[in-house]
Design a protein around this motif. Structure first.
Motif, PDB file in Angstrom:
ATOM      1  N   MET A 170      65.897   5.892 -46.722  1.00 45.94           N
ATOM      2  CA  MET A 170      65.871   4.566 -46.125  1.00 45.94           C
ATOM      3  C   MET A 170      67.205   3.878 -46.365  1.00 45.94           C
ATOM      4  SD  MET A 170      63.432   1.385 -47.140  1.00 45.94           S
ATOM      5  CE  MET A 170      62.504   0.932 -45.725  1.00 45.94           C
ATOM      6  N   LYS A 171      67.685   3.201 -45.352  1.00 48.74           N
ATOM      7  CA  LYS A 171      68.947   2.470 -45.483  1.00 48.74           C
ATOM      8  C   LYS A 171      68.673   1.049 -45.943  1.00 48.74           C
ATOM      9  CE  LYS A 171      71.589   5.100 -42.186  1.00 48.74           C
ATOM     10  NZ  LYS A 171      72.482   5.039 -41.043  1.00 48.74           N
ATOM     11  N   THR A 172      69.566   0.543 -46.773  1.00 50.38           N
ATOM     12  CA  THR A 172      69.430  -0.791 -47.330  1.00 50.38           C
ATOM     13  C   THR A 172      70.626  -1.633 -46.914  1.00 50.38           C
ATOM     14  OG1 THR A 172      68.295   0.124 -49.243  1.00 50.38           O
ATOM     15  CG2 THR A 172      69.173  -2.102 -49.463  1.00 50.38           C
ATOM     16  N   LEU A 173      70.372  -2.855 -46.481  1.00 53.23           N
ATOM     17  CA  LEU A 173      71.439  -3.775 -46.103  1.00 53.23           C
ATOM     18  C   LEU A 173      72.214  -4.163 -47.360  1.00 53.23           C
ATOM     19  CD1 LEU A 173      72.445  -5.234 -43.553  1.00 53.23           C
ATOM     20  CD2 LEU A 173      71.057  -7.166 -44.220  1.00 53.23           C
ATOM     21  N   GLN A 174      73.516  -3.989 -47.316  1.00 55.25           N
ATOM     22  CA  GLN A 174      74.381  -4.280 -48.456  1.00 55.25           C
ATOM     23  C   GLN A 174      74.938  -5.704 -48.338  1.00 55.25           C
ATOM     24  OE1 GLN A 174      74.878  -1.962 -51.120  1.00 55.25           O
ATOM     25  NE2 GLN A 174      73.065  -1.305 -50.004  1.00 55.25           N
ATOM     26  N   LEU A 175      74.230  -6.637 -48.928  1.00 57.56           N
ATOM     27  CA  LEU A 175      74.622  -8.041 -48.838  1.00 57.56           C
ATOM     28  C   LEU A 175      75.954  -8.304 -49.533  1.00 57.56           C
ATOM     29  CD1 LEU A 175      71.117  -9.618 -49.448  1.00 57.56           C
ATOM     30  CD2 LEU A 175      72.286  -9.296 -47.265  1.00 57.56           C
ATOM     31  N   GLU A 176      76.236  -7.564 -50.584  1.00 60.17           N
ATOM     32  CA  GLU A 176      77.505  -7.741 -51.295  1.00 60.17           C
ATOM     33  C   GLU A 176      78.682  -7.370 -50.382  1.00 60.17           C
ATOM     34  OE1 GLU A 176      80.037  -9.056 -54.048  1.00 60.17           O
ATOM     35  OE2 GLU A 176      77.863  -9.270 -54.174  1.00 60.17           O
ATOM     36  N   TYR A 177      78.505  -6.351 -49.555  1.00 63.74           N
ATOM     37  CA  TYR A 177      79.551  -5.979 -48.593  1.00 63.74           C
ATOM     38  C   TYR A 177      79.794  -7.119 -47.615  1.00 63.74           C
ATOM     39  CZ  TYR A 177      81.947  -3.911 -44.652  1.00 63.74           C
ATOM     40  OH  TYR A 177      82.849  -3.674 -43.640  1.00 63.74           O
ATOM     41  N   ILE A 178      78.713  -7.708 -47.106  1.00 63.36           N
ATOM     42  CA  ILE A 178      78.833  -8.811 -46.157  1.00 63.36           C
ATOM     43  C   ILE A 178      79.579  -9.981 -46.797  1.00 63.36           C
ATOM     44  CG2 ILE A 178      77.498 -10.537 -44.853  1.00 63.36           C
ATOM     45  CD1 ILE A 178      75.358  -8.278 -44.472  1.00 63.36           C
ATOM     46  N   LYS A 179      79.221 -10.308 -48.015  1.00 57.79           N
ATOM     47  CA  LYS A 179      79.872 -11.417 -48.721  1.00 57.79           C
ATOM     48  C   LYS A 179      81.354 -11.121 -48.952  1.00 57.79           C
ATOM     49  CE  LYS A 179      79.671 -14.009 -53.055  1.00 57.79           C
ATOM     50  NZ  LYS A 179      78.922 -14.182 -54.314  1.00 57.79           N
ATOM     51  N   ARG A 180      81.664  -9.919 -49.455  1.00 59.47           N
ATOM     52  CA  ARG A 180      83.068  -9.561 -49.721  1.00 59.47           C
ATOM     53  C   ARG A 180      83.892  -9.558 -48.438  1.00 59.47           C
ATOM     54  NH1 ARG A 180      81.052  -5.188 -52.565  1.00 59.47           N
ATOM     55  NH2 ARG A 180      81.934  -3.864 -50.952  1.00 59.47           N
ATOM     56  N   ARG A 181      83.310  -9.044 -47.367  1.00 55.60           N
ATOM     57  CA  ARG A 181      84.026  -8.980 -46.094  1.00 55.60           C
ATOM     58  C   ARG A 181      84.329 -10.391 -45.584  1.00 55.60           C
ATOM     59  NH1 ARG A 181      87.579  -6.222 -43.475  1.00 55.60           N
ATOM     60  NH2 ARG A 181      87.317  -6.365 -41.240  1.00 55.60           N
ATOM     61  N   ARG A 182      83.347 -11.269 -45.674  1.00 55.90           N
ATOM     62  CA  ARG A 182      83.543 -12.665 -45.254  1.00 55.90           C
ATOM     63  C   ARG A 182      84.651 -13.311 -46.071  1.00 55.90           C
ATOM     64  NH1 ARG A 182      82.202 -17.150 -47.539  1.00 55.90           N
ATOM     65  NH2 ARG A 182      80.656 -16.270 -48.950  1.00 55.90           N
ATOM     66  N   GLN A 183      84.614 -13.120 -47.380  1.00 57.59           N
ATOM     67  CA  GLN A 183      85.616 -13.723 -48.249  1.00 57.59           C
ATOM     68  C   GLN A 183      87.005 -13.143 -47.986  1.00 57.59           C
ATOM     69  OE1 GLN A 183      83.690 -12.924 -52.022  1.00 57.59           O
ATOM     70  NE2 GLN A 183      82.821 -14.991 -52.110  1.00 57.59           N
ATOM     71  N   THR A 184      87.082 -11.842 -47.778  1.00 59.33           N
ATOM     72  CA  THR A 184      88.357 -11.191 -47.486  1.00 59.33           C
ATOM     73  C   THR A 184      88.992 -11.757 -46.219  1.00 59.33           C
ATOM     74  OG1 THR A 184      87.669  -9.149 -48.578  1.00 59.33           O
ATOM     75  CG2 THR A 184      89.450  -8.960 -46.967  1.00 59.33           C
ATOM     76  N   LEU A 185      88.160 -12.038 -45.233  1.00 59.13           N
ATOM     77  CA  LEU A 185      88.660 -12.583 -43.968  1.00 59.13           C
ATOM     78  C   LEU A 185      88.889 -14.096 -44.029  1.00 59.13           C
ATOM     79  CD1 LEU A 185      86.419 -10.544 -41.511  1.00 59.13           C
ATOM     80  CD2 LEU A 185      88.855 -10.210 -41.963  1.00 59.13           C
ATOM     81  N   GLY A 186      88.530 -14.722 -45.145  1.00 60.14           N
ATOM     82  CA  GLY A 186      88.739 -16.154 -45.298  1.00 60.14           C
ATOM     83  C   GLY A 186      87.807 -16.997 -44.459  1.00 60.14           C
ATOM     84  N   ILE A 187      86.606 -16.492 -44.205  1.00 57.56           N
ATOM     85  CA  ILE A 187      85.632 -17.210 -43.392  1.00 57.56           C
ATOM     86  C   ILE A 187      84.709 -18.000 -44.319  1.00 57.56           C
ATOM     87  CG2 ILE A 187      83.752 -16.977 -41.729  1.00 57.56           C
ATOM     88  CD1 ILE A 187      85.066 -14.302 -40.879  1.00 57.56           C
ATOM     89  N   SER A 188      84.551 -19.283 -44.056  1.00 56.25           N
ATOM     90  CA  SER A 188      83.707 -20.131 -44.898  1.00 56.25           C
ATOM     91  C   SER A 188      82.227 -19.935 -44.568  1.00 56.25           C
ATOM     92  CB  SER A 188      84.075 -21.602 -44.712  1.00 56.25           C
ATOM     93  OG  SER A 188      83.647 -22.054 -43.438  1.00 56.25           O
ATOM     94  N   LEU A 189      81.383 -20.367 -45.483  1.00 62.16           N
ATOM     95  CA  LEU A 189      79.939 -20.332 -45.240  1.00 62.16           C
ATOM     96  C   LEU A 189      79.583 -21.185 -44.020  1.00 62.16           C
ATOM     97  CD1 LEU A 189      78.680 -20.686 -48.914  1.00 62.16           C
ATOM     98  CD2 LEU A 189      78.549 -18.639 -47.491  1.00 62.16           C
ATOM     99  N   GLN A 190      80.236 -22.317 -43.884  1.00 58.77           N
ATOM    100  CA  GLN A 190      79.971 -23.211 -42.755  1.00 58.77           C
ATOM    101  C   GLN A 190      80.345 -22.544 -41.433  1.00 58.77           C
ATOM    102  OE1 GLN A 190      78.301 -26.139 -42.814  1.00 58.77           O
ATOM    103  NE2 GLN A 190      78.368 -26.048 -40.583  1.00 58.77           N
ATOM    104  N   GLU A 191      81.481 -21.862 -41.395  1.00 61.93           N
ATOM    105  CA  GLU A 191      81.885 -21.163 -40.173  1.00 61.93           C
ATOM    106  C   GLU A 191      80.870 -20.088 -39.808  1.00 61.93           C
ATOM    107  OE1 GLU A 191      86.715 -21.326 -40.161  1.00 61.93           O
ATOM    108  OE2 GLU A 191      85.759 -20.089 -41.705  1.00 61.93           O
ATOM    109  N   MET A 192      80.420 -19.329 -40.797  1.00 61.23           N
ATOM    110  CA  MET A 192      79.417 -18.295 -40.537  1.00 61.23           C
ATOM    111  C   MET A 192      78.148 -18.922 -39.984  1.00 61.23           C
ATOM    112  SD  MET A 192      80.645 -15.281 -41.159  1.00 61.23           S
ATOM    113  CE  MET A 192      79.208 -14.235 -41.303  1.00 61.23           C
ATOM    114  N   ALA A 193      77.723 -20.018 -40.595  1.00 61.87           N
ATOM    115  CA  ALA A 193      76.511 -20.699 -40.150  1.00 61.87           C
ATOM    116  C   ALA A 193      76.637 -21.128 -38.695  1.00 61.87           C
ATOM    117  CB  ALA A 193      76.223 -21.903 -41.044  1.00 61.87           C
ATOM    118  N   GLU A 194      77.757 -21.723 -38.347  1.00 64.93           N
ATOM    119  CA  GLU A 194      77.962 -22.196 -36.975  1.00 64.93           C
ATOM    120  C   GLU A 194      77.997 -21.039 -35.990  1.00 64.93           C
ATOM    121  OE1 GLU A 194      81.526 -24.571 -37.150  1.00 64.93           O
ATOM    122  OE2 GLU A 194      80.565 -26.082 -38.426  1.00 64.93           O
TER     123      GLU A 194
END
Length: 74
Positions: free
Chosen positions: A1-25
């Motif tokens: 079974m495959k598991t969604l890697q939330l840490e990857y998503i968080k690190r990728r967002r941070q690496t790209l300099g995308i804020s939580l607010q931008e992601m939400a929008e």
């Protein structure tokens, strides 16, 4: 079974300099705290959200998943 890697998503967002607010929008959430609950695992991303998430994070959907491998005794 495959598991969604939330840490990857968080690190990728941070690496790209995308804020939580931008992601939400971009994903259509009410606010940054709602998106944070998805990224933290309180809420689960839905399958239909993954293409948009991959587009924003400039990666493939498969990058979000890791194969669970059972450990075997030697």
């Amino acid at each position: 079974m495959k598991t969604l890697q939330l840490e990857y998503i968080k690190r990728r967002r941070q690496t790209l300099g995308i804020s939580l607010q931008e992601m939400a929008e971009w994903l259509g959430f009410k606010n940054a705290s709602t998106y944070l609950k998805y990224e933290a695992g309180t809420y689960a991303f839905k399958a239909e959200q993954l293409p948009g998430l991959a587009g924003i994070l400039n990666c493939e959907i498969n990058d979000f998943f890791a194969q669970k491998v059972a450990k075997t005794a030697i």
